[in-house]
Design a protein around this motif. Structure first.
Motif, PDB file in Angstrom:
ATOM      1  N   HIS A 277       0.905  -7.783 -13.097  1.00 20.06           N
ATOM      2  CA  HIS A 277       1.779  -7.763 -11.922  1.00 20.06           C
ATOM      3  C   HIS A 277       3.251  -7.677 -12.325  1.00 20.06           C
ATOM      4  O   HIS A 277       4.121  -7.610 -11.457  1.00 20.06           O
TER       5      HIS A 277
ATOM      6  N   THR B  36       2.911  -6.124  -6.210  1.00 17.03           N
ATOM      7  CA  THR B  36       1.955  -5.585  -5.255  1.00 17.03           C
ATOM      8  C   THR B  36       2.609  -4.684  -4.221  1.00 17.03           C
ATOM      9  O   THR B  36       1.973  -3.801  -3.687  1.00 17.03           O
TER      10      THR B  36
ATOM     11  N   LYS C  67      -0.479  -8.275   0.559  1.00 18.90           N
ATOM     12  CA  LYS C  67       0.007  -6.985   0.090  1.00 18.90           C
ATOM     13  C   LYS C  67       1.522  -6.856  -0.048  1.00 18.90           C
ATOM     14  O   LYS C  67       2.006  -5.862  -0.585  1.00 18.90           O
TER      15      LYS C  67
ATOM     16  N   ASP D 113       6.595   0.407  -5.607  1.00 23.60           N
ATOM     17  CA  ASP D 113       5.924   1.461  -6.353  1.00 23.60           C
ATOM     18  C   ASP D 113       6.753   1.969  -7.533  1.00 23.60           C
ATOM     19  O   ASP D 113       6.348   2.882  -8.231  1.00 23.60           O
TER      20      ASP D 113
ATOM     21  N   ILE E 299      -1.915  -2.424  -0.508  1.00 24.02           N
ATOM     22  CA  ILE E 299      -0.661  -2.282  -1.235  1.00 24.02           C
ATOM     23  C   ILE E 299       0.377  -1.753  -0.242  1.00 24.02           C
ATOM     24  O   ILE E 299       0.297  -0.599   0.190  1.00 24.02           O
TER      25      ILE E 299
ATOM     26  N   TYR F  25      -3.278   4.709  -0.507  1.00 20.80           N
ATOM     27  CA  TYR F  25      -3.854   4.698  -1.858  1.00 20.80           C
ATOM     28  C   TYR F  25      -5.233   5.345  -1.817  1.00 20.80           C
ATOM     29  O   TYR F  25      -6.022   5.108  -0.897  1.00 20.80           O
TER      30      TYR F  25
ATOM     31  N   HIS G  86      -6.288  -3.910  -6.145  1.00 24.76           N
ATOM     32  CA  HIS G  86      -5.519  -4.412  -5.000  1.00 24.76           C
ATOM     33  C   HIS G  86      -5.491  -3.447  -3.823  1.00 24.76           C
ATOM     34  O   HIS G  86      -4.917  -3.771  -2.786  1.00 24.76           O
ATOM     35  N   SER G  87      -6.102  -2.296  -3.973  1.00 26.01           N
ATOM     36  CA  SER G  87      -6.080  -1.312  -2.885  1.00 26.01           C
ATOM     37  C   SER G  87      -7.080  -1.646  -1.780  1.00 26.01           C
ATOM     38  O   SER G  87      -7.082  -1.004  -0.733  1.00 26.01           O
TER      39      SER G  87
ATOM     40  N   ALA H 203      -3.751  -1.788  -9.882  1.00 22.09           N
ATOM     41  CA  ALA H 203      -3.566  -1.487  -8.459  1.00 22.09           C
ATOM     42  C   ALA H 203      -4.871  -1.050  -7.798  1.00 22.09           C
ATOM     43  O   ALA H 203      -5.056  -1.258  -6.590  1.00 22.09           O
TER      44      ALA H 203
END
Length: 291
Positions: free
Chosen positions: A129, A286, A222, A289, A260, A266, A142-143, A139
């Motif tokens: 992170h 998170t 997110k 970008d 995210i 994503y 986390h999507s 990522a």
């Protein structure tokens, strides 16, 4: 009656029952096929608990993600099993000193492996992170836009490999046996199912010590920086030391909290998720970008 059994019995069933059976089988030198069977049973129990006592009904409804998540799970667990099978060869190269406490009861050897692996994997998770390159691969995990057991097995295989190396290498250096590694592999898979479970279970005060679903939902928020908490795989001990522990009793979660923020579009397909880290400049959090 059924709800109460799931609410208070589901975690002991997996954490103690499935892992305990795995430890007994591995300690007895049984075929690793039995460990695969235990993992399948744990996955089945996970789906059953989520449907009979869901935290969120909407998270039981596929979002065109079921096939993708199955592929993630099969590929990643196959890689872990292959790593266990290759362990004797790997250990012959990596082992620097054979000081593993083989005289300890087998269950204590597995517990030691869990605690050491927890430290390595948690630190890589924390770094993922903070370091853009690692985040690009992390990522994928986390999507997700719904929080259920299979999410734990949804990882980019390269990122899973980095976590695996960080968690297991210190153990191999001191001579961890293959049977201990096999029991550890099962424990990791079971923990990921519990940590991301959509079952509305309860563990009492243990929720402040063990890294389970109540605390891990905060990690999947997110927004930038908000989800940079509760990195632990097995425990929250390292989060307390890192100052990244967070928990607010009564906080509710929905799909709008997940994903995210900086990349709402994503990729959702399996192959697209494998290639995305190579196409985008990643974030260190998170919600940003890096572009």
């Amino acid at each position: 009656m059924v709800s109460s059994l799931i609410r208070y019995g589901y975690v002991p069933l997996l954490l103690v029952g499935v892992n305990g059976a795995g430890i007994a089988l591995a300690g007895a030198g049984a075929s690793k096929v039995w460990l695969v069977a235990l993992l399948v049973a744990a996955v089945a129990a996970s789906f059953a608990a989520e449907r009979l006592l869901p935290y969120s009904v909407e998270w039981n409804v596929p979002m065109a993600d079921r096939r993708r998540d199955v592929v993630h799970a099969v590929v990643n667990e196959t890689l872990i099993l292959a790593s266990v099978a290759a362990l004797p060869v790997i250990a012959s190269v990596v082992t620097a000193m054979d000081v593993w406490p083989s005289s300890w009861p087998f269950a204590f050897q597995v517990l030691l492996a869990v605690l050491v692996a927890d430290a390595g994997i948690t630190l890589v998770h924390f770094a993922s992170h903070k370091v853009g390159l690692l985040w690009r691969f992390h990522a994928v995990h986390h999507s997700v836009e719904r929080f259920y057991g299979f999410n734990g097995l949804m990882k980019h295989p390269l990122h899973q490999s980095v976590e695996l190396v960080a968690g297991v290498t210190p153990l191999l250096v001191v001579g961890m046996p293959v049977d201990v590694a096999a029991a550890l592999a099962l424990a990791v898979a079971v923990q990921l199912l519990l940590q991301h479970s959509n079952a509305d279970y309860r563990v009492g005060p243990l929720r402040y010590v063990l890294s389970l679903n109540e605390g891990h939902r905060f990690h999947h928020l997110k927004w930038a920086g908000v989800g940079d908490v509760n990195f632990g795989l097995f425990t929250l001990v390292w989060d307390r030391m890192l100052g990244t522990y967070s928990f607010a009793p009564g906080r509710s979660f929905s799909s709008t909290d997940l994903g995210i923020a900086a990349k709402p579009g994503y990729p959702s397909g399996y192959l697209a998720q494998l290639s995305e880290p190579f196409r985008s400049r990643g974030a260190c959090t998170t919600g940003t970008d890096g572009e």
